[in-house]
Design a protein around this motif. Structure first.
Motif, short mmCIF file in Angstrom:
data_model
loop_
_atom_site.label_atom_id
_atom_site.label_comp_id
_atom_site.label_asym_id
_atom_site.label_seq_id
_atom_site.Cartn_x
_atom_site.Cartn_y
_atom_site.Cartn_z
N GLN A 1 -0.08 6.27 -2.58
CA GLN A 1 0.16 5.77 -1.24
C GLN A 1 0.91 6.81 -0.42
OE1 GLN A 1 2.25 1.99 -1.48
NE2 GLN A 1 0.33 0.82 -1.39
N PHE A 2 0.68 6.73 0.89
CA PHE A 2 1.39 7.63 1.81
C PHE A 2 1.69 6.86 3.08
CE2 PHE A 2 0.84 10.58 5.50
CZ PHE A 2 2.07 11.22 5.38
N GLN A 3 2.94 6.97 3.55
CA GLN A 3 3.34 6.31 4.79
C GLN A 3 3.87 7.34 5.78
OE1 GLN A 3 6.33 3.25 4.37
NE2 GLN A 3 6.59 3.02 6.58
N LYS A 4 3.38 7.26 7.00
CA LYS A 4 3.84 8.12 8.09
C LYS A 4 4.06 7.26 9.31
CE LYS A 4 4.61 12.11 10.13
NZ LYS A 4 5.77 12.99 9.77
N ASN A 5 5.35 7.04 9.63
CA ASN A 5 5.71 6.15 10.73
C ASN A 5 5.11 4.76 10.50
OD1 ASN A 5 7.13 8.28 11.97
ND2 ASN A 5 5.26 9.02 12.96
N SER A 6 4.25 4.30 11.40
CA SER A 6 3.68 2.96 11.26
C SER A 6 2.30 2.99 10.63
CB SER A 6 3.60 2.27 12.63
OG SER A 6 2.78 3.02 13.52
N TRP A 7 1.87 4.14 10.12
CA TRP A 7 0.57 4.27 9.47
C TRP A 7 0.73 4.28 7.95
CZ3 TRP A 7 -4.17 4.05 11.70
CH2 TRP A 7 -4.23 4.16 13.09
N TYR A 8 -0.23 3.64 7.28
CA TYR A 8 -0.21 3.56 5.82
C TYR A 8 -1.58 3.99 5.28
CZ TYR A 8 3.79 0.52 6.81
OH TYR A 8 4.98 0.01 7.27
N PHE A 9 -1.54 4.75 4.19
CA PHE A 9 -2.77 5.22 3.54
C PHE A 9 -2.66 4.95 2.04
CE2 PHE A 9 -1.82 7.81 7.23
CZ PHE A 9 -3.01 7.81 7.93
N GLY A 10 -3.76 4.60 1.43
CA GLY A 10 -3.74 4.34 -0.01
C GLY A 10 -5.07 4.62 -0.66
N VAL A 11 -5.02 5.07 -1.92
CA VAL A 11 -6.21 5.30 -2.74
C VAL A 11 -5.94 4.70 -4.11
CG1 VAL A 11 -7.78 6.99 -3.75
CG2 VAL A 11 -6.73 7.44 -1.52
#
Length: 359
Positions: free
Chosen positions: A183-193
Motif C-alpha cells: 500500500q501507498f498513501q500520498k495525502n488523500s490518495w491511496y494505492f494498493g496492490v
C-alpha cells in the motif's frame, strides 16, 4: 515513490505469470474469493487500497500497519437460500510502531447433507434408517505479517495460509499458499496492490476408497469417477486506487476503484486467452466517524443467455450501512440488489472490536 509501486506491481505480475501453468484448472479454492467484512461487501469489495484494520489480513495485509490497538472481527453470512453458511473470525495486533501481525479463520460449509448411498439394502428393500448425515466444509487458516517500508507512505504485508477441505468421510484435502500486498498513501490518495496465491496454492486430496465403494449402482467413468488427487489455485492480482474527500466539517467521502485480475480466460468483461479482469467501484460516506453509508457495484460478467441468444453483461450491486461507537463497529451489507446478476441475495453482518473496549 510511484516508481517503486510500479516496480512492485511488475514483480507480482511476473511471479503470477510464471507460475500460472496453462493446464491448471481455472477455479479452485473459490471460497477464498467470497470476501470478509460487511463494510467491504457494501463497497463491492473495492478496498485493496484503503483497508487498514484487522480485516486487512484478507484484503491486503499491508494495511495491518495502521492498527493503533489490538482488534478482533467476526462475520456471518448465508448463501444459496441459507443452505450454505460462511463464518469468519480474525484478530490482529501491532508489534511496534512499524509492524503488525494477524490471524484469521474462514469456514464455508454445508451441513446435515442426507447420505442416501445405503438407502437400499442388499435385498433391494428401502430402509430409511440407513440414511445418515454428513457435512462438506472448506477451511482457511491465515497468518499475516505487515511492516512499513523505509519509504514514507509505503507498507507491505504477506500471508501464509493453510487450506483444509472435507467432504464427509469420502475425501479430504490439505493445501498451502502465500499472498503478498503493498500500500501507498500520498495525502488523500491511496494505492494498493494485492497478489493472491503468488506461488500458486496447492491442494492434495486423500480419498477413502472403502467409503466410495459403498456407493451402490456406481459405475466408474459413467456416473462416478474419482477426482484428481491434486489441485492448483492460479494467482490473482488486485489493483486499487482510492481518494478521501472532506465534504463538510462532519461528512467525509471515500471513493475507490479496483481491478481484479485472473491469469486465465473467464467470463469477466475483460478477457483474453491468458488474463481476465473485472472492475469494481465503491463509495463510503461517513458522518463524524460514527455512521457510514456505503454502495458499490462489481463482478461484471458476460452471461450466456438461455437458448443460445448471445450474452449480456451481468453485475452485482451492493449496499451497506455501519455504526461505530467507542471501539465497537457493527456493519451490514445487502448484495445483489435488484437481482442484476446470477448471484443470490445475501445479507451479511460483521462485528469489529478494538481491544480498548475491554480495558
Amino acid at each position: 515513490m510511484i516508481n517503486v509501486l510500479k516496480r512492485f506491481t511488475f514483480i507480482l505480475i511476473s511471479f503470477s505469470t510464471f507460475f500460472a501453468f496453462p493446464q491448471t484448472a481455472k477455479y479452485s479454492n473459490e471460497f477464498l474469493n467470497i470476501g470478509v467484512d460487511a463494510a467491504a461487501f457494501g463497497m463491492a469489495n473495492a478496498v485493496t487500497a484503503t483497508t487498514r484494520d484487522v480485516n486487512s489480513g484478507y484484503w491486503n495485509p499491508a494495511g495491518l500497519v495502521h492498527l493503533e490497538d489490538n482488534q478482533v472481527s467476526a462475520m456471518h453470512a448465508n448463501y444459496f437460500a441459507n443452505i450454505a453458511t460462511y463464518n469468519y473470525v480474525a484478530g490482529a495486533m501491532p508489534i511496534d510502531s512499524k509492524s503488525a501481525v494477524g490471524f484469521s479463520i474462514i469456514r464455508f460449509g454445508v451441513d446435515d447433507i442426507l447420505n442416501t448411498t445405503q438407502l437400499i439394502d442388499e435385498q433391494g428393500n428401502i430402509d430409511y434408517n440407513r440414511i445418515s448425515l454428513f457435512s462438506t466444509a472448506d477451511y482457511a487458516f491465515t497468518l499475516s505479517y505487515a511492516r512499513n517500508l523505509p519509504l514514507e507512505g509505503f507498507s507491505y504485508g504477506v500471508n501464509a495460509k493453510v487450506i483444509r477441505r472435507v467432504i464427509g468421510d469420502f475425501a479430504n484435502a490439505w493445501g498451502f499458499g502465500f499472498d503478498a500486498g503493498i500500500q501507498f498513501q500520498k495525502n488523500s490518495w491511496y494505492f494498493g496492490v494485492m497478489a493472491r496465491d503468488i506461488t500458486t496454492t496447492y491442494n492434495t486430496w486423500t480419498f477413502d476408497d472403502s467409503e466410495l465403494a459403498t456407493i451402490q449402482n456406481a459405475i466408474d467413468g459413467q456416473n462416478q469417477s474419482t477426482p484428481e488427487a491434486s489441485e492448483i489455485t492460479l494467482p490473482k492480482l488486485q489493483i486499487g486506487v482510492a481518494k478521501n474527500t472532506a465534504l463538510t466539517r462532519d461528512f467525509d467521502l471515500n471513493t475507490s476503484v479496483n481491478l481484479d485480475m485472473r491469469f486465465a480466460q473467464t467470463n469477466d468483461i475483460i478477457s483474453s486467452g491468458s488474463v481476465s479482469a473485472t472492475p469494481a467501484f465503491g463509495f463510503e460516506v461517513g458522518y463524524v466517524n460514527l455512521v457510514y453509508l456505503r454502495g458499490g457495484v462489481g463482478n461484471f460478467q458476460n452471461l450466456e443467455q438461455l437458448g443460445g441468444n448471445g450474452t449480456e453483461i451481468g453485475f452485482q450491486p451492493n449496499f451497506g450501512v455501519g455504526f461505530k461507537y467507542k471501539g465497537i463497529q457493527i456493519d451490514y451489507a445487502l448484495t445483489d440488489i435488484g437481482d442484476q446478476s446470477l448471484a443470490l441475495y445475501s445479507n451479511v453482518f460483521s462485528l469489529k472490536l478494538d481491544w480498548s473496549v475491554f480495558r
